[in-house]
Design a protein around this motif. Structure first.
Motif, PDB file in Angstrom:
ATOM      1  N   THR A 150      21.920  17.394 -23.297  1.00 38.78           N
ATOM      2  CA  THR A 150      20.783  16.818 -22.580  1.00 38.78           C
ATOM      3  C   THR A 150      21.058  15.380 -22.159  1.00 38.78           C
ATOM      4  O   THR A 150      20.623  14.948 -21.079  1.00 38.78           O
ATOM      5  N   LEU A 151      21.783  14.621 -22.994  1.00 36.41           N
ATOM      6  CA  LEU A 151      22.144  13.256 -22.610  1.00 36.41           C
ATOM      7  C   LEU A 151      23.059  13.244 -21.393  1.00 36.41           C
ATOM      8  O   LEU A 151      22.894  12.425 -20.472  1.00 36.41           O
ATOM      9  N   LEU A 152      24.012  14.175 -21.367  1.00 31.94           N
ATOM     10  CA  LEU A 152      24.913  14.259 -20.222  1.00 31.94           C
ATOM     11  C   LEU A 152      24.149  14.636 -18.957  1.00 31.94           C
ATOM     12  O   LEU A 152      24.379  14.053 -17.883  1.00 31.94           O
ATOM     13  N   VAL A 153      23.231  15.589 -19.071  1.00 34.65           N
ATOM     14  CA  VAL A 153      22.426  15.974 -17.908  1.00 34.65           C
ATOM     15  C   VAL A 153      21.573  14.801 -17.430  1.00 34.65           C
ATOM     16  O   VAL A 153      21.449  14.533 -16.222  1.00 34.65           O
ATOM     17  N   THR A 154      21.002  14.046 -18.373  1.00 33.15           N
ATOM     18  CA  THR A 154      20.175  12.897 -18.011  1.00 33.15           C
ATOM     19  C   THR A 154      20.986  11.832 -17.287  1.00 33.15           C
ATOM     20  O   THR A 154      20.531  11.239 -16.295  1.00 33.15           O
ATOM     21  N   LEU A 155      22.212  11.589 -17.772  1.00 32.60           N
ATOM     22  CA  LEU A 155      23.066  10.588 -17.123  1.00 32.60           C
ATOM     23  C   LEU A 155      23.495  11.051 -15.735  1.00 32.60           C
ATOM     24  O   LEU A 155      23.503  10.264 -14.776  1.00 32.60           O
ATOM     25  N   ILE A 156      23.862  12.316 -15.622  1.00 30.05           N
ATOM     26  CA  ILE A 156      24.308  12.828 -14.322  1.00 30.05           C
ATOM     27  C   ILE A 156      23.195  12.715 -13.279  1.00 30.05           C
ATOM     28  O   ILE A 156      23.447  12.390 -12.109  1.00 30.05           O
ATOM     29  N   ILE A 157      21.966  12.956 -13.699  1.00 30.82           N
ATOM     30  CA  ILE A 157      20.846  12.882 -12.759  1.00 30.82           C
ATOM     31  C   ILE A 157      20.302  11.460 -12.639  1.00 30.82           C
ATOM     32  O   ILE A 157      19.969  10.992 -11.540  1.00 30.82           O
ATOM     33  N   GLY A 158      20.206  10.752 -13.763  1.00 25.35           N
ATOM     34  CA  GLY A 158      19.544   9.451 -13.750  1.00 25.35           C
ATOM     35  C   GLY A 158      20.350   8.323 -13.156  1.00 25.35           C
ATOM     36  O   GLY A 158      19.792   7.447 -12.471  1.00 25.35           O
ATOM     37  N   VAL A 159      21.666   8.300 -13.382  1.00 26.49           N
ATOM     38  CA  VAL A 159      22.484   7.176 -12.891  1.00 26.49           C
ATOM     39  C   VAL A 159      22.458   7.086 -11.365  1.00 26.49           C
ATOM     40  O   VAL A 159      22.245   5.991 -10.814  1.00 26.49           O
ATOM     41  N   PRO A 160      22.677   8.168 -10.612  1.00 29.12           N
ATOM     42  CA  PRO A 160      22.598   8.038  -9.144  1.00 29.12           C
ATOM     43  C   PRO A 160      21.230   7.550  -8.665  1.00 29.12           C
ATOM     44  O   PRO A 160      21.151   6.722  -7.748  1.00 29.12           O
ATOM     45  N   PHE A 161      20.148   8.043  -9.281  1.00 20.73           N
ATOM     46  CA  PHE A 161      18.819   7.578  -8.882  1.00 20.73           C
ATOM     47  C   PHE A 161      18.648   6.094  -9.198  1.00 20.73           C
ATOM     48  O   PHE A 161      18.011   5.357  -8.428  1.00 20.73           O
ATOM     49  N   SER A 162      19.192   5.641 -10.335  1.00 25.84           N
ATOM     50  CA  SER A 162      19.075   4.225 -10.683  1.00 25.84           C
ATOM     51  C   SER A 162      19.848   3.345  -9.697  1.00 25.84           C
ATOM     52  O   SER A 162      19.361   2.277  -9.290  1.00 25.84           O
ATOM     53  N   LEU A 163      21.042   3.773  -9.314  1.00 23.14           N
ATOM     54  CA  LEU A 163      21.821   2.995  -8.353  1.00 23.14           C
ATOM     55  C   LEU A 163      21.122   2.915  -7.003  1.00 23.14           C
ATOM     56  O   LEU A 163      21.056   1.853  -6.371  1.00 23.14           O
ATOM     57  N   VAL A 164      20.595   4.055  -6.551  1.00 32.20           N
ATOM     58  CA  VAL A 164      19.860   4.054  -5.277  1.00 32.20           C
ATOM     59  C   VAL A 164      18.613   3.182  -5.378  1.00 32.20           C
ATOM     60  O   VAL A 164      18.271   2.436  -4.433  1.00 32.20           O
ATOM     61  N   ALA A 165      17.923   3.228  -6.513  1.00 34.62           N
ATOM     62  CA  ALA A 165      16.720   2.422  -6.685  1.00 34.62           C
ATOM     63  C   ALA A 165      17.040   0.927  -6.684  1.00 34.62           C
ATOM     64  O   ALA A 165      16.293   0.124  -6.100  1.00 34.62           O
ATOM     65  N   MET A 166      18.117   0.539  -7.332  1.00 33.37           N
ATOM     66  CA  MET A 166      18.495  -0.869  -7.348  1.00 33.37           C
ATOM     67  C   MET A 166      18.869  -1.354  -5.955  1.00 33.37           C
ATOM     68  O   MET A 166      18.493  -2.465  -5.547  1.00 33.37           O
TER      69      MET A 166
END
Length: 415
Positions: free
Chosen positions: A315-331
Motif C-alpha cells: 500500500t505504501l508503494l501504491v501511495t507513492l506511485i500515485i501521490g508523488v506525481p500529483f504532488s509534483l504537479v501540484a507544486m
C-alpha cells in the motif's frame, strides 16, 4: 459402512434387510464335500514360484509420461490422475476453504475488489472525498505555525525546543489523525462485511453491507480510539523520565525510552491486529475482541507481523506511485519552486496545491483501503481455519462439500 456415493469400498456389507446369500454366485465346492467325482484333470502344471517383489523404481523427472508439464501416470513426476490424493479444497468465493498462504491472502483481497468493485469503490471513494475535504480545511485554517528552532541552543534549550516542536507536531497531526480514524472506521466496518460475503461467494450491495455493519459502529469506534490512546500512553510513560531529568542525560533517556516504547507498541498492535474483524464478525465487545485477537495471534506473531508488513509495503508503494506525481504537479501549479524546497523553506500551500494533492490521495485511498481491510479480515479467517477448523463452518454456510485440508500437492499446516 459409509453408504455415501464414492466412498463405499468394494465388497462392503449389504444393507440391512437384504438376504446375504440371495443371488450371490458361489464357487463349486470340493469333490469330497459333494460326493461327486472330481472334475479336475490329473495333469496339472507345476506350482508357481513366488519371488520377493522388486523395489519401486525411482521417480522420474518432471515432464516424462505426458510431455511438458508431466501429465502421465500418478506418482511418476506427472500430475495425479483421478482418485489420487485429496480432492481440491472447496472455493465458493475469493479464497479456498483451507489454511491460506500469504499469496492467497493478498490475492483474495484484490479479488474482492474485482468481484464487488461497485460496492468497494462506493464506500472508499465517498469516505476518501469527505476525509480529504476535512483535511484540506484543517490544513488551511486550523494548523498552527511551526516553532522556530535555534541551531546554537545549548543542551537544555535544545531539549525545550524539541519538546515544543513535538507538541506542535502532535497538535498539527491530531485533527488529521482523528479525521483519518473516523474515515477508516466506516470503511473498515463496511468492507469487513463485504469481504465476509465474498468468502462465501455471495453478492452484496452497499446498502446491505451498511445495514449489517451499522449496529457495530459504537463498539468499533471505541476500539478504534482505544488502540492509539493506548499507544500514546505507553510512549508518554517511556519518555517521561527523560523529560523530567532534562539536560543531555535527559535527551539520551528520551531516546532510549522512545525506542523501548515503540517496541512495546509494535508488539501490542500486532497482538491486537485481528480485534476489528473479531468485533464485527463475532459481534463481541471491545475488550472481548482484544482478548480474542490475542488468542488467535498467540504462537503466530511473526507470521501475522510479516503478512501485515507486506500489505503495508504494498500500500505504501501504491501511495507513492500515485501521490508523488500529483504532488509534483501540484507544486508546479502552485508556483512553488524546487530550489526553495531544497533550501528548507516551509511552503505556504494554497488551494491549488491542496486540491490536486487531495485528488491523488482519494485515488490512492480507494485502492489501498480495500487491500488493508481485505488482508486483515482474510488473515483473521486464516487464523480461525488453522486453530478452529472454520473452513468446515464456512463450507456448510456456503452449501459446498469440504473434502480435505487442501488441494492435491498442498502441504499446509494447521498451526
Amino acid at each position: 459402512m459409509n453408504d455415501t456415493p464414492g466412498w463405499a469400498s468394494p465388497g462392503s456389507a449389504p444393507s440391512d434387510g437384504q438376504d446375504n446369500n440371495a443371488g450371490v454366485p458361489r464357487p463349486a465346492g470340493p469333490a469330497d464335500e459333494t460326493g461327486s467325482p472330481s472334475k479336475w484333470s490329473k495333469a496339472q502344471p507345476p506350482a508357481g514360484q513366488w519371488s520377493q517383489p522388486a523395489p519401486p523404481a525411482p521417480r522420474q523427472a518432471p515432464g516424462q509420461y505426458g510431455g511438458p508439464g508431466g501429465g502421465g501416470a500418478p506418482g511418476w513426476g506427472g500430475q495425479r490422475g483421478p482418485g489420487w490424493g485429496p480432492p481440491p479444497a472447496a472455493k465458493p468465493g475469493v479464497i479456498p476453504l483451507r489454511p491460506l498462504g500469504i499469496g492467497e491472502i493478498l490475492d483474495g483481497a484484490v479479488s474482492t475488489m474485482r468481484a464487488h468493485w461497485r460496492t468497494v469503490l462506493g464506500v472508499t471513494v465517498s469516505v476518501s472525498v469527505v476525509t480529504q475535504i476535512c483535511q484540506m480545511l484543517v490544513t488551511r485554517y486550523l494548523l498552527p505555525e511551526p516553532p522556530d528552532l535555534d541551531p546554537n541552543a545549548g543542551p537544555s534549550e535544545a531539549l525545550d525546543q524539541a519538546a515544543r516542536s513535538m507538541q506542535s507536531s502532535l497538535l498539527s497531526l491530531a485533527p488529521t489523525m482523528l479525521i483519518t480514524l473516523i474515515g477508516t472506521l466506516f470503511t473498515t466496518a463496511v468492507l469487513t462485511m463485504v469481504i465476509s460475503r465474498s468468502v462465501l461467494g455471495r453478492p452484496v450491495t452497499l446498502k446491505e453491507a451498511w445495514l449489517e455493519a451499522k449496529p457495530r459502529l459504537p463498539q468499533l469506534l471505541g476500539l478504534t480510539l482505544l488502540l492509539p490512546v493506548m499507544a500514546a500512553a505507553i510512549l508518554a510513560v517511556c519518555v517521561l523520565p527523560g523529560i523530567l531529568v532534562g539536560s543531555l542525560a535527559g535527551v539520551g533517556l528520551v531516546t532510549l525510552g522512545a525506542l523501548g516504547g515503540l517496541v512495546v507498541v509494535l508488539w501490542l498492535m500486532i497482538r491486537f491486529a485481528l480485534a476489528s474483524p473479531a468485533l464485527m464478525l463475532e459481534r463481541q465487545g471491545v475488550m472481548a475482541s482484544l482478548r480474542r485477537s490475542a488468542k488467535l495471534v498467540r504462537g503466530s506473531w511473526w507470521r501475522v507481523f510479516g503478512v501485515l508488513c507486506l500489505a503495508y509495503l504494498i500500500t505504501l508503494l501504491v501511495t507513492l506511485i500515485i501521490g508523488v506525481p500529483f504532488s509534483l504537479v501540484a507544486m508546479a501549479a502552485d508556483g512553488f519552486s524546487f530550489s526553495s524546497l531544497l533550501s528548507g523553506d516551509v511552503p505556504d500551500y494554497g488551494w491549488v496545491y491542496l486540491i490536486i494533492t487531495g485528488i491523488g490521495s482519494v485515488i490512492a485511498s480507494s485502492i489501498t483501503l480495500p487491500i488493508n481491510a481485505g488482508v486483515t479480515v482474510l488473515l483473521y479467517i486464516d487464523r480461525r481455519i488453522r486453530r478452529e477448523a472454520l473452513d468446515l463452518d464456512l463450507a456448510r454456510a456456503a452449501g459446498v462439500p469440504v473434502h480435505g485440508p487442501g488441494s492435491p500437492g498442498d502441504d499446509v499446516s494447521r498451526s
